[in-house]
Design a protein around this motif. Structure first.
Motif, mmCIF file in Angstrom:
data_model
loop_
_atom_site.group_PDB
_atom_site.id
_atom_site.type_symbol
_atom_site.label_atom_id
_atom_site.label_comp_id
_atom_site.label_asym_id
_atom_site.label_seq_id
_atom_site.Cartn_x
_atom_site.Cartn_y
_atom_site.Cartn_z
ATOM 1 N N MET A 1 5.234 42.448 44.240
ATOM 2 C CA MET A 1 5.583 43.518 44.202
ATOM 3 C C MET A 1 3.545 44.012 44.848
ATOM 4 O O MET A 1 3.673 43.629 43.295
ATOM 5 C CB MET A 1 6.262 44.610 44.259
ATOM 6 C CG MET A 1 7.848 43.843 44.369
ATOM 7 S SD MET A 1 8.045 44.934 46.264
ATOM 8 C CE MET A 1 7.918 46.584 46.948
ATOM 9 N N PRO A 2 3.329 44.708 44.965
ATOM 10 C CA PRO A 2 1.804 45.459 45.165
ATOM 11 C C PRO A 2 1.880 45.873 42.993
ATOM 12 O O PRO A 2 0.916 45.632 42.498
ATOM 13 C CB PRO A 2 1.670 46.757 45.430
ATOM 14 C CG PRO A 2 2.471 46.431 46.862
ATOM 15 C CD PRO A 2 4.009 45.924 46.316
ATOM 16 N N GLU A 3 2.664 46.178 42.862
ATOM 17 C CA GLU A 3 2.068 46.582 41.507
ATOM 18 C C GLU A 3 2.829 45.842 40.619
ATOM 19 O O GLU A 3 2.378 46.027 39.064
ATOM 20 C CB GLU A 3 3.272 47.452 40.750
ATOM 21 C CG GLU A 3 4.876 47.177 41.650
ATOM 22 C CD GLU A 3 5.555 47.848 42.542
ATOM 23 O OE1 GLU A 3 6.436 47.292 42.875
ATOM 24 O OE2 GLU A 3 4.937 47.612 43.795
ATOM 25 N N ASP A 4 2.853 44.149 40.610
ATOM 26 C CA ASP A 4 2.583 43.285 39.886
ATOM 27 C C ASP A 4 1.075 43.054 39.950
ATOM 28 O O ASP A 4 0.995 41.996 39.226
ATOM 29 C CB ASP A 4 3.212 41.905 40.535
ATOM 30 C CG ASP A 4 5.202 42.696 40.826
ATOM 31 O OD1 ASP A 4 4.952 43.060 40.068
ATOM 32 O OD2 ASP A 4 6.100 42.131 41.674
ATOM 33 N N ALA A 5 0.108 43.256 40.813
ATOM 34 C CA ALA A 5 -0.585 43.332 40.020
ATOM 35 C C ALA A 5 -1.449 43.885 39.000
ATOM 36 O O ALA A 5 -1.141 44.885 38.088
ATOM 37 C CB ALA A 5 -2.185 43.734 41.145
ATOM 38 N N GLY A 6 -2.460 42.849 38.368
ATOM 39 C CA GLY A 6 -2.615 43.179 37.149
ATOM 40 C C GLY A 6 -2.654 41.661 35.763
ATOM 41 O O GLY A 6 -3.510 40.844 36.699
ATOM 42 N N PHE A 7 -3.552 42.222 34.185
ATOM 43 C CA PHE A 7 -3.749 41.112 33.861
ATOM 44 C C PHE A 7 -2.931 40.289 32.503
ATOM 45 O O PHE A 7 -2.149 41.367 31.877
ATOM 46 C CB PHE A 7 -5.151 41.873 32.889
ATOM 47 C CG PHE A 7 -6.262 40.922 32.019
ATOM 48 C CD1 PHE A 7 -6.974 40.299 32.339
ATOM 49 C CD2 PHE A 7 -5.556 41.467 30.933
ATOM 50 C CE1 PHE A 7 -7.125 39.259 31.707
ATOM 51 C CE2 PHE A 7 -6.360 39.818 29.760
ATOM 52 C CZ PHE A 7 -7.279 39.404 30.315
ATOM 53 N N TYR A 8 -2.843 38.940 33.318
ATOM 54 C CA TYR A 8 -1.610 38.785 33.107
ATOM 55 C C TYR A 8 -1.934 37.632 31.350
ATOM 56 O O TYR A 8 -3.598 37.368 31.340
ATOM 57 C CB TYR A 8 -0.662 37.673 33.671
ATOM 58 C CG TYR A 8 0.320 38.847 34.186
ATOM 59 C CD1 TYR A 8 1.664 38.807 33.960
ATOM 60 C CD2 TYR A 8 -0.096 39.074 35.239
ATOM 61 C CE1 TYR A 8 2.366 39.294 35.152
ATOM 62 C CE2 TYR A 8 0.425 40.034 36.230
ATOM 63 C CZ TYR A 8 1.659 39.941 35.971
ATOM 64 O OH TYR A 8 2.474 41.416 37.270
ATOM 65 N N SER B 1 -5.447 33.842 30.003
ATOM 66 C CA SER B 1 -5.244 35.402 30.010
ATOM 67 C C SER B 1 -6.101 35.271 31.432
ATOM 68 O O SER B 1 -6.543 33.567 32.011
ATOM 69 C CB SER B 1 -6.788 35.637 29.200
ATOM 70 O OG SER B 1 -5.935 35.717 27.955
ATOM 71 N N THR B 2 -5.498 35.731 32.563
ATOM 72 C CA THR B 2 -5.528 35.433 33.921
ATOM 73 C C THR B 2 -5.510 36.595 35.025
ATOM 74 O O THR B 2 -4.531 37.584 34.200
ATOM 75 C CB THR B 2 -4.981 34.638 34.739
ATOM 76 O OG1 THR B 2 -5.436 33.788 35.786
ATOM 77 C CG2 THR B 2 -3.144 34.844 34.080
#
Length: 1441
Positions: free
Chosen positions: A300-307, A318-319
């Motif tokens: 989903m769009p909210e899955d975008a982020g810093f992992y 980190s990615t």
């Protein structure tokens, strides 16, 4: 500590156990007694428990089936724990299925262990082990020791809210203007070097030098932290979208402690995950060998982020996961056949590659498709080349979870020629219909604007920090200070880490305090200058130049660099360092002649006074200095003191024009202290105190010399040379050597021996632009001169000539080509020489080096080529290496050496050729190397085995395997699974799984059947070899059927015994699919199966044909179901393979046979009889003639007459007789030929309308009782011949309906079994029959005859047909009357042989063979005979295999 389960052994004290082997692998059996009583048995497993891997919280169980008499008891235990808790462990027994079950509801991680199952009775015990693995789900608070301590301290909030070093957005403190996001450094530490520029541009960082320096420091710290928990961290792959719609990133490492906890974070928040594939959780972390794979589904769009992935408290990877959107989507394209179609789109953020799909299949760059990306990576295109009708369909572009699709419609080219392809078109159809470049430029401008805003913020922050630093220390512009102030330097280091660039008019302060870099002051237009460093500085601090003549301080405090005062135009100079400095502090030169102080305090560098034009000079160092302190030279002759105190460097007095000189050192100096030379002849003292160096007096022009040393010196003290010839004293208590000095009057101090060269010159090589030094060492202190190519040399022009006692040195500061030559040193009568050669180390062009460093990727079997250009040079050696081993020309290696380049060719590369390729250029001045990589792509290796069975039930078999050791140079894309049912030869493809999944569940299995599996790994290069299961895997458990009924013998013969039996009474509830029959020969013990288990007999009867005549056999039968063959039935009665006695009888004989005369006669009679009968043939009840052959074989007798005649017509009788009885059968054989024509035909009218037709009988009528006549009639009205009478055995016929005025003609034929004769023509009857003949007036007419003998118009041709093919053979025959044609094969007439179809139509004689046999080969002959003669022709037929 675990409480270990105690299981008592069944053997008594002193009792010996005997090890027995079980049919089931992995079962250990101990038998208590050596010999078992009859009917008793020790325990054994028919089904053992299967190892289980299960997720935490699920239902786990083991099942086992045991046998034994008496019935054994079953006990369960575990290695490290107790199984007595009924809430966690339950043992059950099902008497119907005889299954023992050990259940663990809601299994927990601490129940993972090795379990044992014991089956015991009074005669022995059987034991088997099984492993239970429990997969933990998510993060366990109780796993981390530090969290346990926090729970003990009631710090629950910290336990439940574990945080990453990257703070969540909601909790981020307010950022200062221009502050860099911590994500920037985390991304850099996990990224490839090629991505540094992109990440810096994204976060607005422009100072790459400072970034790299700080990144290296952070990497070292991070690697030290990681080394505490993991090793071999490698293969970091950033997050990306997969073809199945999931996102994943992966990395490889080895945990030092397997119990270490692994955490996942998104934007600083820890996220839960599962370790079991196929679970319903969104996030999953799987381990495959050393590889850890994080995947995320249902994007989903909210899955975008810093992992981030952490092990304990240390970050490993980190990615950043970004979502892009489509600004312009692809549109429907309508293209003509053989035209190119274009799909275009624009995305919101730069992306190097989109995933394109055509008709649900991924598309790659190739002959059919072109994938294009613009320079800004915003515009993406797919070109479908040479469109055909089959290419139409839906095409899609995917960028993460965003996608767009459109139709491709291909219209047929109606103008193309029918049945041919139309010409290839050069036009393109499609496109988005909008100005993509404009949209992309607007988006790029937007992104650039955001990037520039970030840069401006960072720049503003740096300027503010610099102004704040300048405002804090305004008084330090005149004196650099000697303190340890860290404020401004630390701030400058944090903001930029580099010096601010100086212009012609403005320069800022150059740093102060403890600086690890280089800080220099900047020049300002107003004449003021900032401080140039102070405190403990590891770099170089220098004052800045001003136009008004003033300069700031050039360093102070403890500095590891160099601090120097700045030069002013007004003549004033600031102090050049002070305090404890590890660098060099020097005073600045002024135009008015006064320099500032050149350092003070404890300095580890060099402090020198500044030179003034007015002759005054500042002090050149003081205190404990580890460097060199020297006084400054003045024009007025005065000089400042050149050092004082305890100095570890060199302190020398300054030379003055007025002849005065300052003291040159004092105190305890570890360096060299020498007095300064004055023009007036006076010299300062050259050292004093305890000196570890060398102290020498200074030479004066007036002949006086200062004392050269004093006190206890560990070095060498020598007196100075004077012009008046008197030397100074050469020291006091010296541990070195004291020698006299050379004088101008020719006298020499005592030197202890004759002069000589201890170390001379030799040939040397010097690098262009680098310094070179030549040294000559004498055994005494004496003068010498240097010469180059015969010309004397003096100091200057880049050359320095120095003398240090008995050591003479020539130094070339920067070698040039003109410096090459022969150098010679001469001292008196002594000389030495050596040649210096100046040259360059080989170099590579940076662009060529960059191109060469790119890997060369080839497929197996292809050639790999490397080329490296270089500048032509003499004495240049080129070498190629692979993985450190030098390559030689020959075999599959080809090395080409040209003046300006070298090439390497590796032919027919193998996968093992992958490695590092290095080229080395070497000459006498040095060597240079360049490296590249060779990657050879191949099919992957087979998956790693063995294949493990995870689960097997009546409906499911689950297997798993390991990835291949070698992926062939490109990642494995998927695995293909095939299955073979036991007993079948066909392998069936079940499907494929993705490369991340190394297990497969086969749900299409049948209970009781066994299956073999093989797995292939696939990459873009092809399929690997297969990994196959070692043994077949059975679905479910084995249930065998009961025995069928006893077989009964129905009948016997010498070749066959027929059996029948009844189905089993107890089929155990499993359907029977067939039976297996076994036989045993009398007096043997071996039972032989007559059919395989996979070829069951479906009926309850069977004909056994594999028997030997006269042998006796017994038989038994087993029922086969899905599990296999069950128990065998009782054996049948003995049966002998022989025929029963029977009276002879004939089988379907023919009682009549017609043969053309001349052909052979064959009468075949089949019979049955036991025992074999005696056969007798009779002709008309008389014995047959000797030339008639009788051929008797088993079950058949044949009578053969080679060339028959009419006299051979008779009734032939066959008589068969044996001990049981006899039988007779008659066969009528008629030998005949085509009949001869009847005699003359006469017509007579008896009654009106009726005519009697009579003829003379045919000559063959008496010989052939089956001969009859046929009458044909012709009239003038119809003009056609028609048969009016057939099968007439009389010689007369009455024709009816004979009308007047019509002419009639009649023909009579004789006919028998061979055919018709020639006709006999009647006279004309009718209208002109009573006409009066016309006289010819005596003129006789000559009759014309058409009769002629036979002749061959077209002869037979040679034929060589293959065996089994059909054949036509023809010839043309002419003759009148029509000749009779006969065909012969090897002189035997074949007209009546049914294997040949023979026709004769209008003289064209044909013979047809449907399928040519071997015995059809030979000589064929056609014979044509009529009353006038005979003609024949022949040919040969050869039958090919």
């Amino acid at each position: 500590m675990f409480k270990r389960t105690k299981v008592t052994d069944g053997t008594a004290t002193g009792q010996v156990g005997f090890r027995k082997k079980s049919k089931v692998p992995g079962v250990m059996i101990t038998q208590y007694i050596e010999k078992l009583p009859e009917g008793k048995s020790h325990p054994d497993f028919t089904r053992k428990p299967i190892a289980l891997t299960i997720q935490e919280g699920k239902f786990a169980f083991f099942k086992a089936i045991v046998t034994g008499d008496p019935k054994p008891t079953v006990v369960w235990s575990r290695n490290n724990g107790d199984v007595s808790d009924p809430a966690r462990y339950q043992s059950k027994y099902d008497p119907n299925s005889n299954e023992h079950t050990f259940e663990m509801p809601h299994v927990k991680p601490d129940q993972a262990d090795t379990y044992k199952c014991f089956a015991k009775n009074e005669y022995g015990q059987a034991m088997v082990t099984v492993v239970l693995n429990v997969i933990e789900v998510g993060f366990k608070m109780t796993k981390a020791p530090q969290q346990q301590a926090e729970v003990a301290n009631c710090n629950f909030k910290k336990v439940l809210k574990r945080r990453s070093k990257v703070v969540p957005k909601a909790e981020e403190p307010e950022k200062k203007e221009g502050e860099i996001d911590p994500k920037f450094w985390e991304l850099l530490m996990s990224a490839d070097k090629k991505d540094y520029e992109r990440i810096c541009a994204e976060f607005g960082v422009t100072d790459f030098r400072w970034m790299l320096k700080k990144l290296n420091e952070m990497k070292r710290e991070r690697e030290e932290e990681q080394a505490e928990f993991v090793k071999n961290l490698s293969d970091l792959k950033p997050i990306h979208i997969n073809a199945d719609g999931t996102a994943s990133f992966e990395l490889e490492f080895d945990l030092l402690d397997p119990s270490s906890s692994i955490y996942l974070y998104k934007d600083g928040e820890m996220i839960p995950y599962t370790k079991e594939l196929g679970d319903k959780m969104k996030h999953c972390l799987r381990k495959v060998g050393r590889k850890y794979i994080f995947s995320m589904r249902d994007l989903m769009p909210e899955d975008a982020g810093f992992y981030q992935l952490d092990v304990e408290d240390v970050n490993m990877f980190s990615t950043d996961f970004k979502m892009v959107d489509f600004l312009v989507k692809i549109q429907e394209v309508k293209a003509m056949e053989r035209e190119d179609a274009v799909f275009e789109c624009v995305i919101s953020a730069p992306l190097s590659k989109l995933m394109w799909f055509g008709k649900n299949m991924p598309l790659e760059q190739g002959d059919k498709y072109d994938i294009e990306v613009s320079e800004d990576k915003l515009i993406h295109r797919l070109v479908v080349k040479d469109c055909m009708v089959v290419d139409k369909g839906i095409y899609a572009a995917c960028a993460g979870i965003k996608s767009c699709n459109a139709w491709l419609v291909v219209e047929a080219d109606k103008g193309a020629p029918k049945g041919k392809k139309s010409a290839r078109k050069t036009t393109r159809a499609g496109g988005s219909g909008t100005d993509l470049q404009k949209v992309a430029q607007e988006q790029q401008q937007k992104l650039d604007k955001e990037r520039e805003e970030r840069k401006e913020k960072i720049k503003a922050a740096r300027e503010a920090a610099a102004e704040a630093a300048a405002a804090e220390e305004p008084e330090k512009t005149a004196d650099s200070g000697a303190g340890k102030d860290k404020g401004a330097a630390v701030e400058v280091e944090r903001i930029d880490k580099t010096s601010v660039a100086a212009t012609t008019t403005v320069a800022g302060d150059s740093g102060s305090g403890h600086s690890a870099g280089k800080a220099s002051g900047g020049a300002k237009q107003d004449g003021s200058h900032a401080d140039a460093g102070g405190g403990h500085s590891a770099g170089k601090a220098s004052g800045g130049a001003r136009k008004d003549g003033s300069i700031a301080d050039a360093g102070g405090g403890h500095s590891a660099g160099k601090a120097s005062g700045g030069a002013k135009q007004d003549g004033s100079h600031a102090d050049a360092g002070g305090g404890h400095s590890a660098g060099k502090a020097s005073g600045g030169a002024k135009q008015d002649g006064s320099p500032a102080d050149a350092g003070g305090g404890h300095s580890a560098g060099k402090a020198s006074g500044g030179a003034k034009q007015d002759g005054s000079h500042a002090d050149a160092g003081g205190g404990h200095s580890a460097g060199k302190a020297s006084g400054g030279a003045k024009q007025d002759g005065s000089h400042a003191d050149a050092g004082g105190g305890h100095s570890a460097g060199k302190a020398s007095g300054g030379a003055k024009q007025d002849g005065s000189h300052a003291d040159a050192g004092g105190g305890h100096s570890a360096g060299k202290a020498s007095g300064g030379a004055k023009q007036d002849g006076s010299h300062a003292d050259a050292g004093g105190g305890h000196s570890a160096g060398k102290a020498s007096g200074g030479a004066k022009q007036d002949g006086s010399h200062a004392d050269a040393g004093g006190g206890h010196s560990a070095g060498k003290a020598s007196g100075g040379a004077k012009q008046d010839g008197s030397p100074a004293d050469a020291g006091g208590h010296s541990a070195g050597k004291a020698s006299g000095g050379a004088k101008q009057d020719g006298s020499l101090a005592d030197a202890g021996g004759e002069p000589g060269i201890t170390s001379g010159l030799s040939d040397i090589l010097a690098t262009r632009g680098q310094p070179a030094e030549l040294t000559v060492k004498m055994n005494t202190d004496c003068d010498g001169a240097w010469f180059k190519d015969g010309e004397p040399l003096k100091s200057g022009g880049g050359i320095s000539i120095t003398k240090d006692a008995n050591i003479h040195k020539l130094t070339i500061h920067s070698c040039r080509d003109t410096d090459s030559g022969l150098l010679r040193f001469v001292s008196g009568d002594l000389s030495t020489e050596g040649r210096i050669t100046v040259g360059d180390v080989p170099e590579f062009d940076e662009d060529d080096l960059h191109k060469f460093s790119k890997p060369v990727i080839v497929r197996v079997g292809q050639n790999a080529a490397f080329k490296m250009p270089f500048q032509p040079q003499e004495s240049l050696t080129v070498s190629w290496f692979k993985d450190g081993t030098e390559l030689k020309d020959g075999g599959g290696v080809k090395i080409v050496r040209e003046p300006n380049h070298s090439r390497l060719l590796l032919r027919d590369c193998l996968r093992s050729d992958t490695g590092e390729i290095k080229i080395q250029l070497k000459n006498p001045f040095g060597a240079v190397e360049a490296t590249s990589q060779l990657i050879v792509l191949d099919r992957p290796g087979p998956p790693e085995g063995p294949v493990e069975t995870v689960e097997t039930t009546s409906s499911v078999i689950e297997i798993k395997w390991n990835p291949p050791k070698d992926d062939g140079g490109s990642a494995v894309t998927n695995y293909i699974i095939e299955r073979q049912e036991r007993g079948h030869s066909l392998w069936t493809k079940l499907g494929d799984v993705s490369a991340e999944k190394t297990s497969f569940r086969d749900r299409n299995v049948t209970h009781g059947k066994k299956y073999s599996y093989r797995i292939y790994a696939e990459n873009p290069q092809g399929l690997s070899d297969s990994l196959e299961t070692a043994d077949s895997i059975m679905a479910g458990i084995m249930i065998l059927s009961g025995p069928p009924g006893k077989p009964k013998v129905v009948s016997t013969s010498k070749t066959c015994i027929n059996l029948t039996w009844t189905p089993p009474e107890d089929d155990k509830g499993v359907p029977i699919i067939g039976y297996q029959v076994e036989k045993r020969k009398k007096d043997t013990n071996q039972w032989l199966a007559l059919n395989a288990i996979n070829e069951p007999i479906e009926d309850v009867n069977y004909a056994v044909k594999d028997v030997t005549e006269g042998a006796e056999y017994e038989f038994r039968v087993s029922a086969i179901n899905e599990s296999g063959a069950g128990d065998a039935s009782p054996p049948s009665a003995m049966a002998c393979a022989k025929n029963p006695n029977m009276r002879p009888c004939f089988k379907d004989p023919e009682d009549f046979l017609v043969v053309r005369a001349g052909n052979s006669v064959r009468v075949k009679i089949s019979y049955e009889a036991e025992p074999p009968p005696h056969i007798t043939w009779l002709k008309d009840d008389e014995p047959i003639a000797p030339w008639i052959n009788v051929i008797n074989t088993e079950g058949m007798s044949q009578l053969v007459i080679p060339s028959s005649k009419r006299s051979d017509s008779a009734i032939y009788t066959i008589k068969a007789k044996n001990s049981v009885g006899e039988a007779f059968f008659d066969v009528e054989v008629r030998v005949t030929d085509e009949p001869k024509c009847p005699g003359p035909v006469e017509l007579e009218q008896t009654v009106y309308g009726k005519v009697a037709v009579s003829w003379v009988p045919s000559p063959d009528q008496e010989l052939d009782d089956r001969l009859y006549y046929v009458v044909s009639q012709h009239d003038s009205n119809t003009r056609m011949w028609k048969t009016v009478a057939d099968r007439l055995f009389a010689n007369t016929y009455t024709a009816h309906n004979i009308l007047p005025g019509i002419e009639y003609h009649f023909r009579v034929y004789a006919k028998n079994d061979m055919g018709l004769s020639d006709p006999s023509q009647s006279p004309t009857w009718g209208a002109n029959s009573n006409r009066v003949p016309i006289s010819s007036n005596g003129v006789s007419s000559m009759e014309i005859s058409f009769e002629r003998p036979p002749s061959i118009l077209v002869p037979l041709k040679v034929h060589t047909p293959p065996k089994g093919y059909q054949l036509y053979m023809t010839c043309a025959v002419r003759g009148c009357p029509t000749p009779n044609v006969s065909w012969y094969l090897n002189n035997t007439c074949i007209n009546s042989d049914k294997n040949y179809y023979i026709t004769n139509s209008c003289g064209v004689c044909s013979m047809y063979i449907l399928r040519v046999r071997e015995n059809d080969g030979g000589e064929y002959r056609v014979v044509a005979v009529n009353s006038l003669g005979k003609a024949e022709c022949s040919t040969k037929l050869t039958v090919r295999d």
